[in-house]
Write an enzyme that holds these catalytic residues in place. Structure first.
Site, PDB file in Angstrom:
ATOM      1  CE  LYS A 148     109.624 120.246  10.092  1.00 34.17           C
ATOM      2  NZ  LYS A 148     110.557 120.383  11.243  1.00 34.17           N
ATOM      3  N   GLY A 189     106.068 117.492  11.099  1.00 32.99           N
ATOM      4  CA  GLY A 189     106.140 117.937   9.709  1.00 32.99           C
ATOM      5  C   GLY A 189     106.683 116.884   8.780  1.00 32.99           C
ATOM      6  CG  ASP A 193     115.715 117.581  20.238  1.00 32.62           C
ATOM      7  OD1 ASP A 193     116.215 116.824  21.082  1.00 32.62           O
ATOM      8  OD2 ASP A 193     115.035 117.178  19.271  1.00 32.62           O
TER       9      ASP A 193
END
Length: 246
Positions: free
Chosen positions: A19, A2, A122
């Protein structure tokens, strides 16, 4: 996958972040689904230390987008780099003691996400934003995955206070397949490094939290190597140099 733009909400006259899926992914339905999954994951996480989402939709070019709070400040990674370089510009409010206090806020936010049935997958210093007025925000939930609470022995199926989790079964083609490695090698758990996605859950996030804490204490990541293959080999085995030897 993105692009993030600064924009103005004309109704409330405030700056926001937008985004948008990259145009070269316009015709990829799987990435459309992943992008929308990030937005929906964020939409379920109403917490002061998780970046809030305002809205989602599609542009006139059929690209999905979502709007969120525009975050000011620097990432934890930038602050650690400043401290590591002993630069005089290092702010006193972001010394090691202050960073440990803010780290606890990250732990609280992650605990909330897990209680809501979402794992990040993450966590790393680059995905922790520190604002100029003490704000702490976990960002980039693009790899987030939904989980399903599993009741412990003696708890009912409907009890909200469960502590062990199972991954939601899914045959959706856009979900991470077994053997695929997702995350950032220097901060991932051994099961992530091995691509054992059936084992990746809240404990994997907590392991990544430990890696972030390690870097706060030592100013270097727990796993290092000349290339990704070496780093993955170290993380697969959990070969972490004791902080006292750094």
């Amino acid at each position: 996958m993105g692009l993030v733009f600064k924009a103005t909400d004309p109704r409330l006259d405030r700056e926001i972040a937008v985004k948008i899926l990259r145009p070269n992914h316009k015709n990829d339905p799987l990435l459309h689904k992943k992008f929308q999954n990030e937005a929906r994951s964020l939409g379920q996480l109403d917490h002061p230390h998780i970046i809030p989402i305002f809205d989602m939709g599609q542009t006139g070019e059929s690209l999905p987008f979502f709007t969120m709070k525009k975050v000011e400040g620097k990432t934890l990674a930038e602050h650690l780099a400043t401290l590591g370089n002993n630069q005089k510009t290092a702010s006193y409010r972001y010394d090691g003691t202050r960073l440990l206090y803010l780290f606890l806020k990250v732990c609280e936010a992650l605990s909330f996400a897990h209680f809501q049935g979402i794992i990040h997958r993450d966590l790393k210093p680059e995905n922790i934003m520190l604002g100029p007025y003490g704000e702490v925000l976990i960002t980039d939930w693009g790899l987030a995955r939904q989980i399903q609470p599993a009741p412990e022995e003696g708890e009912s199926e409907t009890s909200p206070h469960t502590h062990s989790e199972e991954l939601l079964p899914s045959n959706a083609p856009w979900t991470t397949q077994e053997g695929q490695i997702v995350g950032t090698p220097m901060y991932m758990s051994p099961e992530q490094a091995r691509g054992e996605n059936h084992r990746v859950g809240p404990r994997s996030d907590i392991y990544s939290l430990g890696c972030v804490l390690y870097e706060i204490l030592t100013l270097s990541p727990p796993y290092e190597g000349k290339n990704v293959i070496q780093i993955l080999a170290e993380s697969t085995e959990g070969n972490i140099v004791p902080p006292t030897q750094k």
